[in-house]
Scaffold this active site. Sequence first.
Site, PDB file in Angstrom:
ATOM      1  N   TYR A 288       0.847  -1.203   0.000  1.00  0.00           N
ATOM      2  CA  TYR A 288       0.000   0.000   0.000  1.00  0.00           C
ATOM      3  C   TYR A 288       0.880   1.249   0.000  1.00  0.00           C
ATOM      4  O   TYR A 288       1.714   1.444   0.884  1.00  0.00           O
ATOM      5  CB  TYR A 288      -0.905  -0.005   1.229  1.00  0.00           C
ATOM      6  CG  TYR A 288      -2.037   0.979   1.110  1.00  0.00           C
ATOM      7  CD1 TYR A 288      -3.262   0.593   0.599  1.00  0.00           C
ATOM      8  CD2 TYR A 288      -1.876   2.304   1.504  1.00  0.00           C
ATOM      9  CE1 TYR A 288      -4.302   1.499   0.477  1.00  0.00           C
ATOM     10  CE2 TYR A 288      -2.908   3.216   1.385  1.00  0.00           C
ATOM     11  CZ  TYR A 288      -4.117   2.808   0.873  1.00  0.00           C
ATOM     12  OH  TYR A 288      -5.137   3.705   0.748  1.00  0.00           O
ATOM     13  N   TYR A 338      -5.532   5.194  -7.873  1.00  0.00           N
ATOM     14  CA  TYR A 338      -5.821   5.026  -6.458  1.00  0.00           C
ATOM     15  C   TYR A 338      -7.200   4.413  -6.297  1.00  0.00           C
ATOM     16  O   TYR A 338      -8.212   5.083  -6.451  1.00  0.00           O
ATOM     17  CB  TYR A 338      -5.754   6.392  -5.773  1.00  0.00           C
ATOM     18  CG  TYR A 338      -6.041   6.367  -4.302  1.00  0.00           C
ATOM     19  CD1 TYR A 338      -5.050   6.004  -3.396  1.00  0.00           C
ATOM     20  CD2 TYR A 338      -7.285   6.699  -3.809  1.00  0.00           C
ATOM     21  CE1 TYR A 338      -5.295   5.973  -2.044  1.00  0.00           C
ATOM     22  CE2 TYR A 338      -7.543   6.679  -2.446  1.00  0.00           C
ATOM     23  CZ  TYR A 338      -6.543   6.317  -1.576  1.00  0.00           C
ATOM     24  OH  TYR A 338      -6.801   6.295  -0.232  1.00  0.00           O
TER      25      TYR A 338
END
Lengths: 389, 92
Positions: A288, A338
């Site tokens: 992440y 994203y």
Amino acid sequence: MSGTHPFRDRTAIAGIGRTDYSKNSGVSTLTLALRAIRAALDDAGLATSDVDGVACHRVGDSVQATIVAQSLGIKDIRFHLDLFGGGSQSAWTVGLAAQAVAAGVADCIVCWRSINARSGFRMGGTGRAAPDSIEFQYQSPYWLATPPQQFAMYGRAYMDKYGVTAEDLGRVAISQREFATLNPRAMMQAPLSMDDYLESRMIVEPFRLFDCCLETDAAVAVVVTSTERARTLRQRPVLVSSAACGGGHTLYSNGRDDLSTSGAAQLAPRLFDAAEMSPSDIDVAELYDAFTPLVLLQLEDYGFAAKGEGAALVAAGSTSLGGSLPVNTHGGHLSEGYVHGLNHLAEAVDQLRGDAGPRQTDGAEVALVTGQPGYVAGTSSALILRADK
Amino acid sequence: MTWEWQELSGNGTIASWIVNRHGFGGAFPLPSTVVLVRLAEQDDLLLPGGWAGSADGVDLSVGLSVVVGFEDIESEGGDSDQAVLSWGPRHD
């Protein structure tokens, strides 16, 4: 090695689906969710009538899971999950769905994240009320409101403790951009040089523009079912070897005094133990990456490098294309787009199926997929996946 | 469960800081610095606040001893009944 952990490899990801990535989808988060789910079901060779569970994570910025279930026409819903949270929950949504399937609660659960993160509800952004978060009362008087500001605070503490430089962060952004140039979906396709990185405008010190992820309108969905059933479907199953969640830092009373180590450091041993694996078993890692330092931190906190040595691993090329541990092979949040962690999961599935084209990691059999490593939100989560034999 | 006020020394050390170079839609001056202070009373109690020193934070370092100050601000209703934290260097 025979499986001793009751959850290990019992469930599988049978399909993945993505919408287009854009800065303005022009449609609702419901429509995006349905498009990604339909694509994931098509990929698996399933129909909406096969779905008996739904799961998503969101922060009040997207359609409710049960509305999606209604829209799919699910009559007998056996599992639904509407997890509050952002990237910290991205692996846990799927982890919980997999546990529900393993427990026999449901048979086929679709998991997704759907956001109009650029045209609609900008993360932690302006023009709306502060998130429902206790910490915000201590931040907002100082205009400390957005993720870049919050993560810059942690980023500096980490950089200061271990002597991490701007160039170290830049190498993360550059390596991921190299992958993105091999990914037709990626929103950022132009090659990025160190000069480009260093000359990009300062957003909030110590972060430059290219330390920050994109804001994207998109949805990504995956189908979770039993391994047994997945083996009868269209794609090579990707097995869920383990899932774990854990704690992390919250501002400002957090029981943790070292800002430079993330919550991932606690969950990682449990995650690897449950999979009966160690960091050396991981072939590809989708970490992440809302901001560049998170990649370095996680290389350390998941055990690929000693504390403070993550940057050296990146500088040696280990995390780049052809390296020993390719990281964020789609370009990550920094360069692909994203989708709050779900695009990392979809990329891992592509890699384990051998479907990643020019960015394919040779012989990838085991992948680590992580959520936000436990800053700001106070929680983290991760998955270990492996290709079915 | 009851919550109680507890008086603290107002002392701490700098755990981290940021320097805003982008406005994020807010009406604050640029550059502006926000500090994260580790309170003297407890290592895992961290509090953000304003910085009374340089606007671009060049006078900051991790571990720097600081002491709290208070700055009155106008509330949205126009009353001057609110204060925010404004940390500065502590000279023992």
